[in-house]
Design a protein around this motif. Sequence first.
Motif, short mmCIF file in Angstrom:
data_model
loop_
_atom_site.label_atom_id
_atom_site.label_comp_id
_atom_site.label_asym_id
_atom_site.label_seq_id
_atom_site.Cartn_x
_atom_site.Cartn_y
_atom_site.Cartn_z
N GLU A 151 0.74 -1.13 0.01
CA GLU A 151 0.30 -0.01 0.12
C GLU A 151 0.56 1.62 -0.01
O GLU A 151 1.63 1.33 0.59
N ILE A 152 0.57 2.23 -1.11
CA ILE A 152 1.40 3.67 -0.81
C ILE A 152 0.76 4.30 -1.71
O ILE A 152 -0.18 4.02 -2.66
N SER A 153 0.24 5.89 -1.13
CA SER A 153 0.53 6.72 -2.02
C SER A 153 1.42 8.18 -1.29
O SER A 153 1.49 7.85 -0.12
N ILE A 154 0.95 8.69 -2.64
CA ILE A 154 2.59 10.01 -2.37
C ILE A 154 1.01 10.95 -2.60
O ILE A 154 0.84 11.64 -3.98
N ALA A 155 0.82 11.97 -1.63
CA ALA A 155 -0.38 13.00 -1.23
C ALA A 155 0.57 14.45 -2.60
O ALA A 155 -0.64 15.05 -3.38
N THR A 156 1.67 14.33 -2.18
CA THR A 156 2.64 15.61 -2.11
C THR A 156 3.69 15.33 -2.14
O THR A 156 4.45 14.29 -1.62
N TRP A 157 4.99 16.74 -2.06
CA TRP A 157 6.22 16.51 -1.49
C TRP A 157 6.50 18.03 -1.11
O TRP A 157 5.87 19.25 -1.20
N VAL A 158 8.14 17.87 -0.29
CA VAL A 158 8.64 19.10 -0.35
C VAL A 158 9.44 18.57 -0.82
O VAL A 158 10.58 17.93 -0.95
N SER A 159 10.13 20.20 -1.85
CA SER A 159 11.22 20.05 -2.16
C SER A 159 12.22 21.14 -1.28
O SER A 159 11.48 22.01 -0.41
N CYS A 160 13.91 20.82 -0.83
CA CYS A 160 14.46 22.01 -0.20
C CYS A 160 15.64 21.23 -0.37
O CYS A 160 16.27 20.16 -0.95
N ALA A 161 16.57 22.66 0.50
CA ALA A 161 18.24 21.63 -0.10
C ALA A 161 18.45 20.37 0.78
O ALA A 161 17.95 20.09 1.63
N PRO A 162 19.32 19.61 0.08
CA PRO A 162 19.81 18.41 1.25
C PRO A 162 20.44 18.73 2.15
O PRO A 162 19.84 18.33 3.42
#
Length: 222
Positions: free
Chosen positions: A20-31
């Motif tokens: 079971e997996i879902s990705i609603a959104t994501w966050v982008s940032c510097a590593p």
Amino acid sequence: MTPVPNTDNWIHHLLPLPREISIATWVSCAPAAVSVRTRPDPGESELQAAAELRRLFADRAGVEPNGNDFEILLGVVGADGLLDGTAVDVQPLGDVPNSEQAYLIQPDGNAKLMLAALDGRGVYYAAQTLIQLLEMTISKESVFLPSATVKDWPDIEERGLWNFPDAVEWIPWMASLKLNYGKMSDTKLTTIERDKPNSAEIEVDLMRSAARRAFNYVPYIM
């Protein structure tokens, strides 16, 4: 810069694909703004999982993930249902096959991702899933961190190969794919004598290294 991921394509880079997996959104940032943290008093598999996540940041982005903008927290959930003070409902994992290898990944707000399990082996597998997701987006400039909800477990308790080449190289590779069984090819038996106890020499260090990766490196004694 790495392009913004399409969530469907992103998920299908996983091997094996979680139950079971879902990705609603994501966050982008510097590593360098990301932190990887374990619970207090982690076990060896939890430490190994954190080390491999940190190595991904070091290898791909050239940084140590000790930042303050986004946290990856991993660990075994205690009897109180808490992972380092945060409640995580791992009760459903107790009802699946091979529950000691099962895991959850879930967001806690917009700046924290939790990798939780009943056992260190599950924590290690949660980290492998996240590593595969991050490998698709991490660069020196940025990393996309998925707001992923995952529940996963294996049907078969032991999965692997009877014979394989160099164990030092192959065990980490197999473990990254959640394969967890292999025969110890270099087991050495002493000469057999009737009515006398016998002994064997095994690859103890490699066996311990494999165990940290939730891998059963099994002595082969005829």
